[in-house]
Scaffold this active site. Structure first.
Site, short mmCIF file in Angstrom:
data_model
loop_
_atom_site.label_atom_id
_atom_site.label_comp_id
_atom_site.label_asym_id
_atom_site.label_seq_id
_atom_site.Cartn_x
_atom_site.Cartn_y
_atom_site.Cartn_z
CD GLU A 174 45.96 46.70 29.40
OE1 GLU A 174 45.50 45.65 29.88
OE2 GLU A 174 46.83 46.71 28.50
CG HIS A 250 43.94 45.99 34.56
ND1 HIS A 250 43.66 44.70 34.17
CD2 HIS A 250 44.61 46.55 33.52
CE1 HIS A 250 44.16 44.48 32.97
NE2 HIS A 250 44.74 45.58 32.56
CG ASN A 363 45.22 32.25 33.95
OD1 ASN A 363 46.42 32.26 34.22
ND2 ASN A 363 44.76 31.74 32.83
CB CYS A 369 38.48 40.14 35.40
SG CYS A 369 39.85 41.05 36.14
#
Length: 446
Positions: A174, A250, A363, A369
């Site tokens: 990721e 995450h 979202n 991020c």
């Protein structure tokens, strides 16, 4: 020689929408099917990037993906004109269609893992695009991400680009969302922390049971090998399975680091004490700040709702650190109070700056991020494509570009509109010229 940490923020794509595609991401699921505003989202992201540049930070941008992804829909058996492909996919396989319209590449913390030249065996900055195998809509990104990174960091004397890891859950990767680097100065050798959720080849090891662990230990180890990292500069830490099952999909939702500061929640890591001891041992005698947030002050749920740890910690000119936080942190009484107290304590963090990134937050993505961190020397910075860096002129040019091409509102039914596809391609074609990154999209290469 000077050293910098450059934040490359992902430009929000023209199809920014709320489809609730990310199982395990609470905010994404809670806001599914809401009306989105691509123009507002793109402008919020640009405003944050420009604000950091105005603070004296070096700030860049990365281009979004082409969406809707017509090529993938054709691979899945939808035929005819582009308009027919869109219409058929939307009618016959709604979830597949929505996945192929996702603007998720805006969260560039998932774009790649980056190791600076101070840490690597060949003295180059290394990039490995994340394969993002756990989510179909994100697994469509790595090839184009690799081309965008190569167009941004094109000089192979200073930059090394790797192919993403095999497209298999055993090597689920990721990107920088599960990677943190600690150091005294950006240009000095540091300790790279790879946080994983599970062991791919040993099911007897602890793992979450409700939500998926997206990063594997084996993927993290592979990236460390590819980047030429020495064992004494790497720490592998398992994320606490319990917090993954609470929606911490995450590591950057529960921990963030910068230079000699690691800011994390009490419940962030499995076998926390062992992990912290290894970090301290490998970091050496240099000052190191572990800033642990107790559960009795901030619950895991409040951390997720506000994205307290999905903040950016930056080092301002003058070496004072600041937290770049979403306004949701300011609006939560417990989190706001904690941050007010934090800046008075004996840590390098002395400021908190709040930004409205609500279109992204809804979202499931906060300020951290939205950016990929790249530590560079001044010579390496000179080798970066200058058109991808934010200054007054480029900021104005990109805002004009957004105003020209982006819609104010987007509903699910709008995604099947062939005109939206044409608008998106026109926007991206112009963007590649503004950024001078070459023909990175399939529609430009067909």
């Amino acid at each position: 020689m000077k050293h910098f940490e450059v934040n490359f923020d992902g430009l929000v794509g023209p199809t920014h929408n709320y489809a609730g595609l990310s199982f395990g991401n609470v905010a994404s699921l809670n806001n599914a099917n809401a009306i989105s505003s691509p123009r507002q989202a793109a402008k919020q992201g640009l405003a944050k990037a420009k604000a950091l540049a105005d603070m004296g930070m070096v700030q860049g941008v990365l281009a979004p993906q082409e969406r809707p992804d017509i090529n993938t829909l054709r691979r899945l058996g939808f035929t005819g004109s582009d308009a027919r492909v869109l219409e058929s996919a939307a009618k016959q396989s709604r979830q597949v269609f929505l996945a192929c319209c996702s603007a998720s590449s805006m969260w560039t913390a998932n774009a790649a893992t980056v190791s600076p030249s101070a840490d690597t065996s060949d003295g180059r900055v290394h990039f490995t695009p994340a394969n993002l195998t756990n989510k179909f809509h994100r697994s469509l990104e790595p090839q184009v991400t690799g081309r965008i990174l190569q167009g941004t960091f094109a000089n192979d004397k200073y930059f090394a680009h790797h192919t993403h890891l095999p497209d298999n859950e055993h090597f689920g990767d990721e990107g920088a969302a599960n990677h943190t680097r600690l150091c005294t100065e950006y240009g000095q050798a540091g300790v790279e922390l790879f946080v994983y959720g599970r062991h791919a080849f040993d099911s007897s090891k602890p793992a979450p049971t409700r939500y998926p662990a997206r990063q594997t230990l084996e993927a993290s180890q592979a990236i460390a090998r590819l980047h030429g990292l020495e064992d004494e500069s790497v720490v592998y830490i398992q994320q606490n399975p319990d917090v993954i099952d609470q929606g911490v999909f995450h590591n950057d939702v529960i921990a963030v680091g910068n230079q000699n500061v690691l800011f994390y929640h009490e419940q962030a890591f499995y076998k926390k004490d062992e992990a912290l001891a290894e970090i301290r041992q490998k970091f050496g005698e240099k000052p190191l700040h572990f800033v642990e947030v107790p559960t009795d002050q901030i619950s895991v749920m409040d951390a997720i709702k506000t994205y307290l740890f999905n903040t950016q910690i930056i080092t301002l000119p003058g070496n004072e650190m600041a937290i770049i936080a979403p306004t949701e942190c300011q609006e939560n009484e417990a989190v706001s109070r904690y941050l007010e107290e934090l800046v008075t304590k004996d840590t390098p963090i002395k400021q908190v700056k709040y930004f409205d990134v609500k279109q992204s937050m809804r979202n499931g993505g906060g300020p951290a991020c939205l950016r990929l961190r790249v530590a560079l020397t001044d010579t390496e910075l000179d080798a970066v494509n200058p058109n991808t860096l934010i200054n007054d002129n480029q900021f104005a040019r990109l805002n004009t570009w957004v105003d020209k091409h982006y819609r104010d509102e987007l509903r699910e039914d709008d995604l099947r509109d062939p005109q939206l596809l044409s608008e998106s391609r026109a926007a991206l074609d112009e963007l590649t010229q503004i950024l001078n990154i070459g023909s990175v999209y399939p529609f430009q290469q067909d």
